[in-house]
Design a protein around this motif. Structure first.
Motif, PDB file in Angstrom:
ATOM      1  N   THR A  44     -17.603 -10.210   3.431  1.00  0.00           N
ATOM      2  CA  THR A  44     -18.637 -10.357   2.403  1.00  0.00           C
ATOM      3  C   THR A  44     -18.272 -11.485   1.463  1.00  0.00           C
ATOM      4  OG1 THR A  44     -17.550  -8.580   1.191  1.00  0.00           O
ATOM      5  CG2 THR A  44     -19.546  -8.018   2.394  1.00  0.00           C
ATOM      6  N   GLY A  45     -16.983 -11.659   1.198  1.00  0.00           N
ATOM      7  CA  GLY A  45     -16.550 -12.748   0.341  1.00  0.00           C
ATOM      8  C   GLY A  45     -16.967 -14.094   0.899  1.00  0.00           C
ATOM      9  N   VAL A  46     -16.741 -14.281   2.185  1.00  0.00           N
ATOM     10  CA  VAL A  46     -17.111 -15.553   2.809  1.00  0.00           C
ATOM     11  C   VAL A  46     -18.620 -15.778   2.749  1.00  0.00           C
ATOM     12  CG1 VAL A  46     -17.310 -16.679   5.043  1.00  0.00           C
ATOM     13  CG2 VAL A  46     -15.148 -15.742   4.332  1.00  0.00           C
ATOM     14  N   LEU A  47     -19.374 -14.760   3.129  1.00  0.00           N
ATOM     15  CA  LEU A  47     -20.831 -14.914   3.142  1.00  0.00           C
ATOM     16  C   LEU A  47     -21.372 -15.203   1.750  1.00  0.00           C
ATOM     17  CD1 LEU A  47     -21.681 -12.067   5.657  1.00  0.00           C
ATOM     18  CD2 LEU A  47     -21.748 -14.523   6.044  1.00  0.00           C
ATOM     19  N   LEU A  48     -20.840 -14.471   0.772  1.00  0.00           N
ATOM     20  CA  LEU A  48     -21.303 -14.696  -0.588  1.00  0.00           C
ATOM     21  C   LEU A  48     -20.841 -16.047  -1.102  1.00  0.00           C
ATOM     22  CD1 LEU A  48     -20.915 -11.141  -1.901  1.00  0.00           C
ATOM     23  CD2 LEU A  48     -22.950 -12.525  -2.068  1.00  0.00           C
ATOM     24  N   ASN A  49     -19.711 -16.522  -0.569  1.00  0.00           N
ATOM     25  CA  ASN A  49     -19.227 -17.825  -0.977  1.00  0.00           C
ATOM     26  C   ASN A  49     -20.239 -18.897  -0.628  1.00  0.00           C
ATOM     27  OD1 ASN A  49     -16.760 -20.188  -0.165  1.00  0.00           O
ATOM     28  ND2 ASN A  49     -17.091 -19.338  -2.180  1.00  0.00           N
ATOM     29  N   PHE A  50     -20.857 -18.765   0.532  1.00  0.00           N
ATOM     30  CA  PHE A  50     -21.892 -19.731   0.903  1.00  0.00           C
ATOM     31  C   PHE A  50     -23.049 -19.666  -0.072  1.00  0.00           C
ATOM     32  CE2 PHE A  50     -20.245 -21.672   4.462  1.00  0.00           C
ATOM     33  CZ  PHE A  50     -19.812 -20.795   5.427  1.00  0.00           C
ATOM     34  N   LEU A  51     -23.407 -18.433  -0.401  1.00  0.00           N
ATOM     35  CA  LEU A  51     -24.565 -18.261  -1.268  1.00  0.00           C
ATOM     36  C   LEU A  51     -24.263 -18.736  -2.685  1.00  0.00           C
ATOM     37  CD1 LEU A  51     -27.406 -17.078  -1.309  1.00  0.00           C
ATOM     38  CD2 LEU A  51     -26.424 -14.953  -2.122  1.00  0.00           C
ATOM     39  N   ALA A  52     -23.138 -18.282  -3.206  1.00  0.00           N
ATOM     40  CA  ALA A  52     -22.825 -18.567  -4.598  1.00  0.00           C
ATOM     41  C   ALA A  52     -22.120 -19.902  -4.776  1.00  0.00           C
ATOM     42  CB  ALA A  52     -21.963 -17.441  -5.174  1.00  0.00           C
ATOM     43  N   GLY A  53     -21.047 -20.076  -4.009  1.00  0.00           N
ATOM     44  CA  GLY A  53     -20.232 -21.263  -4.208  1.00  0.00           C
ATOM     45  C   GLY A  53     -20.935 -22.539  -3.803  1.00  0.00           C
ATOM     46  N   VAL A  54     -21.827 -22.447  -2.845  1.00  0.00           N
ATOM     47  CA  VAL A  54     -22.494 -23.668  -2.401  1.00  0.00           C
ATOM     48  C   VAL A  54     -23.911 -23.754  -2.962  1.00  0.00           C
ATOM     49  CG1 VAL A  54     -23.254 -24.988  -0.422  1.00  0.00           C
ATOM     50  CG2 VAL A  54     -21.125 -23.729  -0.308  1.00  0.00           C
ATOM     51  N   THR A  55     -24.759 -22.827  -2.542  1.00  0.00           N
ATOM     52  CA  THR A  55     -26.172 -22.938  -2.920  1.00  0.00           C
ATOM     53  C   THR A  55     -26.398 -22.821  -4.419  1.00  0.00           C
ATOM     54  OG1 THR A  55     -26.700 -21.926  -0.814  1.00  0.00           O
ATOM     55  CG2 THR A  55     -28.463 -22.068  -2.427  1.00  0.00           C
ATOM     56  N   ALA A  56     -25.886 -21.753  -5.006  1.00  0.00           N
ATOM     57  CA  ALA A  56     -26.107 -21.568  -6.428  1.00  0.00           C
ATOM     58  C   ALA A  56     -25.483 -22.706  -7.235  1.00  0.00           C
ATOM     59  CB  ALA A  56     -25.540 -20.226  -6.871  1.00  0.00           C
ATOM     60  N   SER A  57     -24.278 -23.118  -6.840  1.00  0.00           N
ATOM     61  CA  SER A  57     -23.627 -24.215  -7.559  1.00  0.00           C
ATOM     62  C   SER A  57     -24.466 -25.475  -7.498  1.00  0.00           C
ATOM     63  CB  SER A  57     -22.261 -24.526  -6.945  1.00  0.00           C
ATOM     64  OG  SER A  57     -21.411 -23.449  -7.074  1.00  0.00           O
ATOM     65  N   ARG A  58     -24.992 -25.724  -6.297  1.00  0.00           N
ATOM     66  CA  ARG A  58     -25.773 -26.947  -6.134  1.00  0.00           C
ATOM     67  C   ARG A  58     -26.987 -26.926  -7.043  1.00  0.00           C
ATOM     68  NH1 ARG A  58     -29.699 -28.866  -2.494  1.00  0.00           N
ATOM     69  NH2 ARG A  58     -29.899 -26.755  -1.699  1.00  0.00           N
ATOM     70  N   LEU A  59     -27.677 -25.786  -7.056  1.00  0.00           N
ATOM     71  CA  LEU A  59     -28.856 -25.680  -7.915  1.00  0.00           C
ATOM     72  C   LEU A  59     -28.489 -25.909  -9.379  1.00  0.00           C
ATOM     73  CD1 LEU A  59     -30.633 -22.585  -6.349  1.00  0.00           C
ATOM     74  CD2 LEU A  59     -31.383 -24.949  -6.263  1.00  0.00           C
ATOM     75  N   MET A  60     -27.399 -25.262  -9.768  1.00  0.00           N
ATOM     76  CA  MET A  60     -27.008 -25.361 -11.172  1.00  0.00           C
ATOM     77  C   MET A  60     -26.634 -26.781 -11.545  1.00  0.00           C
ATOM     78  SD  MET A  60     -25.020 -21.898 -12.263  1.00  0.00           S
ATOM     79  CE  MET A  60     -24.053 -21.560 -10.828  1.00  0.00           C
ATOM     80  N   MET A  61     -25.835 -27.424 -10.707  1.00  0.00           N
ATOM     81  CA  MET A  61     -25.367 -28.759 -11.078  1.00  0.00           C
ATOM     82  C   MET A  61     -26.489 -29.778 -11.081  1.00  0.00           C
ATOM     83  SD  MET A  61     -21.532 -29.288  -9.813  1.00  0.00           S
ATOM     84  CE  MET A  61     -21.444 -30.548 -11.043  1.00  0.00           C
ATOM     85  N   ARG A  62     -27.338 -29.674 -10.078  1.00  0.00           N
ATOM     86  CA  ARG A  62     -28.414 -30.656 -10.048  1.00  0.00           C
ATOM     87  C   ARG A  62     -29.365 -30.459 -11.209  1.00  0.00           C
ATOM     88  NH1 ARG A  62     -30.947 -31.543  -4.276  1.00  0.00           N
ATOM     89  NH2 ARG A  62     -32.133 -32.983  -5.560  1.00  0.00           N
ATOM     90  N   SER A  63     -29.423 -29.239 -11.688  1.00  0.00           N
ATOM     91  CA  SER A  63     -30.268 -28.988 -12.837  1.00  0.00           C
ATOM     92  C   SER A  63     -29.621 -29.508 -14.115  1.00  0.00           C
ATOM     93  CB  SER A  63     -30.540 -27.489 -12.944  1.00  0.00           C
ATOM     94  OG  SER A  63     -31.092 -27.173 -14.182  1.00  0.00           O
ATOM     95  N   LEU A  64     -28.336 -29.210 -14.278  1.00  0.00           N
ATOM     96  CA  LEU A  64     -27.637 -29.605 -15.500  1.00  0.00           C
ATOM     97  C   LEU A  64     -27.653 -31.107 -15.708  1.00  0.00           C
ATOM     98  CD1 LEU A  64     -24.462 -27.369 -15.708  1.00  0.00           C
ATOM     99  CD2 LEU A  64     -26.419 -27.419 -17.227  1.00  0.00           C
ATOM    100  N   VAL A  65     -27.528 -31.831 -14.599  1.00  0.00           N
ATOM    101  CA  VAL A  65     -27.380 -33.274 -14.752  1.00  0.00           C
ATOM    102  C   VAL A  65     -28.671 -33.920 -15.266  1.00  0.00           C
ATOM    103  CG1 VAL A  65     -28.097 -34.222 -12.528  1.00  0.00           C
ATOM    104  CG2 VAL A  65     -26.052 -35.094 -13.645  1.00  0.00           C
TER     105      VAL A  65
END
Lengths: 418, 308
Positions: A377-398
């Motif tokens: 579950t850690g790995v799967l959530l890592n894709f969701l959180a560490g990649v997708t969510a991070s990407r959304l957040m960073m592209r928004s912040l910038v």
């Protein structure tokens, strides 16, 4: 999807909701307080029962009957929260149950011993007199009554049993004959007529499963062997509770220290990474509490390990972004390029952990299953959180001018070129 | 920071690794390998007690009663202050449930002032152990195989098989370190060892892949450079990433270990300590062993520094 400044706040709100649900529960969603803990945390008994002196593997029918016996025994002791499983290939019955909160008078060894003894099945009349015993039953199976469409337990008696049964039924027409397992009544049918054939049906208004259970219990009383615990472990609840506290504390410290390091080293990227980590951990907790999957101590260790491994994804991404900025790109470009390039790396790395945890789930046993589930579950959530969510957040912040300064995205490490 | 060539220092790294292996082997001879009772079968009985207790007396008494050799150990839980005595019954077989009850009663009668209370019991018959052991080994072999295949496919452009095998060499090194840690610390080999081994496999390969990923990319970017320089560059570029990740994982495990050690949670210690050794080793093997080994392989194959 168009990303704008609002996106960050939306994601942040989503993370907050998920985290709240994970730790405290929300609506119908169970949180960490309703977590189902393994016996190593709650304390309890884990035993494997085997037939004694059998010389061969028990048949499937016999094992099912044995399981029924043990379950009846556990019912008698009022142990309702339990797991009883059958292992056909090795011919065992595996029993697991936790201590109750008032366990002081509970003697594990005695309980295990009693669970395995041969059950005594008796047929008694309304006055309580024993008419015949379970060992006279040669077969007990479920059949469907073609006329009424209900399920019945069909019993066959041996020669001695047939004559006793004939006598018992002719004496008790219209009255009830109780069927008892040890001292507990499991069925109470009314005698319709005297039965000389040595075959009887107990009509039972119930589902197929319920009728099967009854048939098993009666068959269990006819088991030719007793069971014995060959392998067991017990844990006192105090040991368990202490362990839980220790692990949770370790986990919290790990999270805090890692967040501090991330913030210090990667600045704004680090902020996003911390939020992503929170999402990952919350997601993992929910993945455990919602389906009520058992969480053991190694399972908690797996969650903590996933935090460490989860940091990896964000480190890759942040390092990439930082590199691109130092190479001259603007933050917007750096973020887009960074995520694209980093993804294959994150993917490759996570895949291996996924392969390993799947193997462990298939071939592992006991408390290690919880560890494997945590990793997966850690790995799967890592894709969701560490990649997708991070990407959304960073592209928004910038998109905020204030946050578009390159320095905010640069890590403290040096840049290496050839 | 000075220009540090990983490839150039490879002899130093190989020497360090060899030294570690030798130390491990020495301890292997001295301590021997202890199979966890899960694998070999046996009985482990833990009782808590109060007051003064002569552990040897308990052992002798139990031994006389059961007709088996008993080894004994006293432990104290640092966080709760609870004192415990641990009896290990020799011989690879368990004990019947009724017998334990009798033993408990007899111990209480013999040492009434100490309030001996059974805290934890593990009894395992050896044939169960056989099953666990074979399944554990199967799991490890299967993992290694699958990952090797995966690497071969993913990295075929930079000589996938060589990448797979050198990564495997680094992994094998890490697993040996984990194994020797268990030997030196006298941690029994059981299903926690299998779990640690599998985690280290996943994690160490993960780490090594990062380097190869970088090498692959740099080969495309600098097709005319010599391969050892490309490898060195890749390692240095990914070093921060590798170190940071390893720090994160090692820190998590170190925290688990230190908290567990303070509370004497043996089940967690037997998991965390090898895990800690493995993660440190994983970092080291990725940076200092896997890269240089791969370069050596490529050089021997006589690869020209042109992208494939």
């Amino acid at each position: 999807m168009r990303i704008n400044r609002l996106t960050f706040w939306l994601v942040l709100a989503a993370v907050a909701v998920v985290a709240w649900a994970a730790f405290f529960g929300l609506g119908g969603i169970p949180g960490a307080d309703k977590m189902r803990f393994g016996i190593d945390i709650r304390g309890g008994v884990d035993a494997v029962f085997e037939p004694v002196d059998l010389g061969r593997l028990p048949t499937e029918g016999e094992l099912e009957a044995a399981r029924a016996i043990i379950e009846t025994r556990l019912d008698q002791k009022n142990i309702l929260d339990r797991e009883v499983t059958v292992d056909q290939t090795s011919g065992d019955v595996i029993v697991r149950f936790p201590w109750k909160s008032d366990e002081t008078d509970f003697n594990p060894q005695k309980a295990i011993q009693e669970l395995g003894e041969t059950a005594k099945l008796t047929f008694r009349d309304e006055a309580g007199k024993v008419l015949l015993e379970g060992k006279s039953v040669t077969q007990s199976i479920v059949e469907m009554n073609q006329q009424t469409g209900t399920y019945e337990v069909s019993l066959t008696f041996d020669a001695e049993g047939t004559s006793k049964f004939a006598e018992a039924t002719s004496n008790n027409v219209g009255k009830r004959i109780g069927i008892y397992m040890d001292e507990m009544q499991i069925s109470d049918p009314v005698v319709q007529q005297a039965i000389y054939s040595g075959r009887a049906s107990i009509s039972h208004t119930g589902t197929y499963e319920e009728t099967q259970t009854l048939a098993n219990k009666i068959a269990a009383g006819a088991l030719p062997f007793s069971m014995q615990a060959r392998n067991y472990s017990t844990i006192s609840p105090s040991l368990g509770a202490g362990s839980l506290n220790v692990m949770v504390t370790a986990g919290m410290w790990a999270f805090v220290i890692l967040c501090v390091l991330l913030l210090g080293y990667y600045r704004l990227s680090g902020v996003v990474a911390c939020i992503a980590l929170l999402l990952q951990v919350s997601g993992q907790l929910l993945a455990l509490s919602v389906p009520q999957i058992t969480l053991t101590l190694p399972g908690i260790a797996g969650v903590i390990l996933s935090i460490g491994m989860g940091v990896d994804a964000n480190v890759i991404i942040s390092e990439r972004i930082s590199e691109e900025i130092k190479g001259g790109k603007t933050p917007q470009q750096a973020i887009v390029v960074g995520f694209k390039n980093a993804f294959s790396s994150v993917f490759d790395g996570n895949i291996t952990v996924m392969i390993v945890s799947i193997i462990l789930m298939l071939l592992g046993s006991g408390s290690m299953l919880s560890f494997a589930y945590s990793l997966l579950t850690g790995v799967l959530l890592n894709f969701l959180a560490g990649v997708t969510a991070s990407r959304l957040m960073m592209r928004s912040l910038v998109k905020y001018d204030l946050l578009a300064r390159p320095a905010l995205y640069q890590s403290l490490s040096r840049r290496f070129v050839l | 920071m000075k220009f540090f060539s990983f490839y150039g220092h490879r002899r130093l790294f190989f020497a360090i690794s060899t030294a570690l292996m030798v130390i491990g082997l020495v301890f292997l001879f001295i301590n021997g390998v202890q199979l966890d009772i899960q694998f070999k079968g046996g009985a482990l009985l833990k009782y808590s007690y109060v007051g003064d207790l002569d552990a040897d007396q308990v052992a002798d008494f139990t031994s006389a009663k059961l007709g088996r050799l008993v080894s004994v150990q006293k432990t104290t839980d640092l966080s709760s202050g609870e004192t415990r005595v641990v009896l290990e019954l020799s011989g690879a077989y368990g004990m019947e449930a009724g017998a334990q009850g009798e033993l408990d009663a007899a111990l209480s009668a013999q040492f009434p002032d100490n309030h001996l209370v059974s805290v934890e019991t593990s009894l395992v018959e050896p044939f169960f152990g056989q099953r666990f052991l074979t399944r554990g080994i199967a799991a490890v072999l299967l993992a290694v195989l699958l990952i090797l295949v995966y690497e071969w496919i993913t990295f075929r452009k930079i000589g996938g098989l060589s990448a797979g095998i050198t990564a495997l060499a680094a992994l094998f090194h890490d697993l040996l370190i984990v194994f020797f840690t268990c030997v030196i610390a006298r941690i029994p080999i059981g299903d926690t060892f299998v779990a640690v081994a599998l985690s280290i496999i996943g994690y160490s390969i993960n780490d090594t892949i990062v380097i190869y990923d970088r090498i692959r990319e740099n080969r495309k970017r600098y097709p005319r450079e010599a391969i050892d320089r490309v490898a060195d560059l890749s390692i240095r570029q990914s070093m921060m990433r590798s170190i940071n990740t390893n720090v994160a994982v090692t820190l998590s495990v170190a925290l688990i270990y230190s908290f567990a050690a303070r509370a004497s949670l043996e089940s967690i210690i037997s998991f965390a300590l090898p895990m800690l050794a493995g993660s440190i080793s994983g970092c080291y093997s990725t940076l200092c062993l896997a890269g240089p080994l791969w370069v050596m392989w490529q050089k021997r194959k006589g690869k020209k520094p042109v992208a494939a």
